[in-house]
Write a protein that holds these residues in place. Structure first.
Motif, short mmCIF file in Angstrom:
data_model
loop_
_atom_site.label_atom_id
_atom_site.label_comp_id
_atom_site.label_asym_id
_atom_site.label_seq_id
_atom_site.Cartn_x
_atom_site.Cartn_y
_atom_site.Cartn_z
N SER A 4 -6.95 7.06 -8.53
CA SER A 4 -8.00 6.49 -7.66
C SER A 4 -8.32 5.07 -8.10
O SER A 4 -8.45 4.79 -9.29
CB SER A 4 -9.27 7.33 -7.73
OG SER A 4 -9.02 8.60 -7.17
N LYS A 7 -3.98 0.21 -6.82
CA LYS A 7 -3.34 -0.29 -5.61
C LYS A 7 -1.88 -0.59 -5.92
O LYS A 7 -1.59 -1.41 -6.79
CB LYS A 7 -4.05 -1.55 -5.11
CG LYS A 7 -5.48 -1.28 -4.67
CD LYS A 7 -6.16 -2.53 -4.19
CE LYS A 7 -7.60 -2.24 -3.77
NZ LYS A 7 -8.27 -3.46 -3.31
N GLU A 40 5.23 7.02 -1.64
CA GLU A 40 3.96 6.74 -0.98
C GLU A 40 3.13 8.01 -0.85
O GLU A 40 1.93 8.03 -1.17
CB GLU A 40 4.23 6.15 0.41
CG GLU A 40 2.98 5.90 1.24
CD GLU A 40 3.29 5.47 2.67
OE1 GLU A 40 2.48 4.71 3.22
OE2 GLU A 40 4.31 5.91 3.24
N ASN A 41 3.76 9.10 -0.40
CA ASN A 41 3.03 10.37 -0.22
C ASN A 41 2.47 10.89 -1.53
O ASN A 41 1.31 11.30 -1.60
CB ASN A 41 3.95 11.42 0.42
CG ASN A 41 4.25 11.11 1.87
OD1 ASN A 41 3.49 10.42 2.55
ND2 ASN A 41 5.37 11.62 2.35
N GLU A 44 -0.44 8.63 -2.77
CA GLU A 44 -1.66 8.85 -1.99
C GLU A 44 -2.31 10.18 -2.36
O GLU A 44 -3.54 10.27 -2.45
CB GLU A 44 -1.36 8.77 -0.50
CG GLU A 44 -1.13 7.33 -0.05
CD GLU A 44 -0.76 7.18 1.41
OE1 GLU A 44 -0.40 8.18 2.06
OE2 GLU A 44 -0.83 6.04 1.92
N GLU A 45 -1.49 11.21 -2.62
CA GLU A 45 -2.04 12.50 -3.08
C GLU A 45 -2.77 12.35 -4.40
O GLU A 45 -3.72 13.10 -4.68
CB GLU A 45 -0.92 13.53 -3.23
CG GLU A 45 -0.38 14.06 -1.92
CD GLU A 45 0.85 14.94 -2.09
OE1 GLU A 45 1.18 15.30 -3.24
OE2 GLU A 45 1.48 15.25 -1.07
N GLU A 46 -2.34 11.39 -5.21
CA GLU A 46 -2.97 11.14 -6.52
C GLU A 46 -4.14 10.17 -6.43
O GLU A 46 -4.70 9.78 -7.44
CB GLU A 46 -1.92 10.61 -7.51
CG GLU A 46 -0.80 11.60 -7.82
CD GLU A 46 -1.30 12.89 -8.44
OE1 GLU A 46 -2.14 12.83 -9.37
OE2 GLU A 46 -0.88 13.97 -7.99
N GLY A 47 -4.47 9.74 -5.21
CA GLY A 47 -5.66 8.92 -5.00
C GLY A 47 -5.41 7.42 -4.94
O GLY A 47 -6.36 6.65 -4.78
N THR A 49 -4.21 3.72 -3.51
CA THR A 49 -4.07 3.01 -2.24
C THR A 49 -2.66 2.44 -2.25
O THR A 49 -2.28 1.75 -3.20
CB THR A 49 -5.10 1.87 -2.13
OG1 THR A 49 -6.41 2.45 -2.19
CG2 THR A 49 -4.93 1.11 -0.83
N VAL A 50 -1.89 2.75 -1.21
CA VAL A 50 -0.48 2.36 -1.18
C VAL A 50 -0.22 1.45 0.01
O VAL A 50 -0.67 1.71 1.13
CB VAL A 50 0.44 3.60 -1.09
CG1 VAL A 50 1.90 3.18 -1.10
CG2 VAL A 50 0.16 4.56 -2.23
N TYR A 51 0.47 0.36 -0.26
CA TYR A 51 0.94 -0.56 0.77
C TYR A 51 2.46 -0.52 0.75
O TYR A 51 3.06 -0.34 -0.30
CB TYR A 51 0.47 -1.99 0.48
CG TYR A 51 -1.03 -2.13 0.36
CD1 TYR A 51 -1.82 -2.30 1.49
CD2 TYR A 51 -1.64 -2.12 -0.88
CE1 TYR A 51 -3.20 -2.45 1.38
CE2 TYR A 51 -3.02 -2.26 -1.01
CZ TYR A 51 -3.79 -2.43 0.12
OH TYR A 51 -5.15 -2.57 0.01
#
Length: 188
Positions: A4, A7, A40-41, A44-47, A49-51
């Motif tokens: 969390s 980035k 990416e998946n 995101e599951e780990e909190g 922010t992915v670009y």
């Protein structure tokens, strides 16, 4: 610890007219996108922010590969400036030749990037043995200005069939995420 607040910018190598390495119908641009989406998946599951620099098969409008890479770098610097990107990961696949290697490259004189590369290589070796790391003078590492640490990962060789197996692609992405966890633990 989760990711969390972190980035991550993922750059699936090649794309569009510039397919990268090919082997019996398998193209680097497709492999890099597949791994990047799995990564990416998981992130995101780990909190986190992915670009993503690309989410489909596209290039950056270059006249040739070098021009396209320079346009990619310009896009990254303009699009992600001021976003507080912690890590830039450029995902690639190496040639099938015996002398090509699997490993993590980082920019010359990049202290945080070296720590990132060490951690990524150590964890990626659990998926793909003999994963090393080293400095490289590559535009994506040298000329991008938006991330605290940067690495280019040669995830494997284009002739390896694991790229066609979703479960193995997921394992590769999981090893990269584990390396990111170790990196953030070490620098925090």
């Amino acid at each position: 610890m989760d990711l969390s607040g972190k980035k991550i910018l993922i750059d699936p190598g090649h794309g569009g007219e510039f397919s990268g390495k090919t082997y019996k119908g398998r193209q680097e641009k497709d492999c890099t996108l597949k791994i990047s989406k799995a990564l990416e998946n998981l992130l995101e599951e780990e909190g986190a922010t992915v670009y993503m620099t690309r989410t489909r098969d596209k290039d950056f409008g270059g006249k040739n590969l070098d021009d396209d890479i320079n346009k990619r770098v310009k896009y990254i610097n303009e699009r992600y400036s001021g976003k507080g990107i912690d890590v830039l990961l450029s995902i690639h696949v190496n040639t099938e030749r015996l002398i090509s290697r699997v490993g993590v490259l980082y920019p010359e004189k990049g202290k945080a990037s070296k720590i990132l590369a060490e951690n990524l290589a150590r964890k990626y070796a659990t998926f793909m043995g003999n994963t090393g790391y080293g400095e490289a003078d590559l535009a994506i590492l040298r000329d991008t200005k938006v991330a605290g640490a940067k690495a280019l990962i040669e995830t494997g060789k284009i002739n390896q069939s694991w790229y066609d197996d979703d479960e193995e692609v997921e394992q590769a992405a999981f090893a990269i995420v584990a390396g990111l966890y170790d990196y953030f633990r070490e620098i925090d």
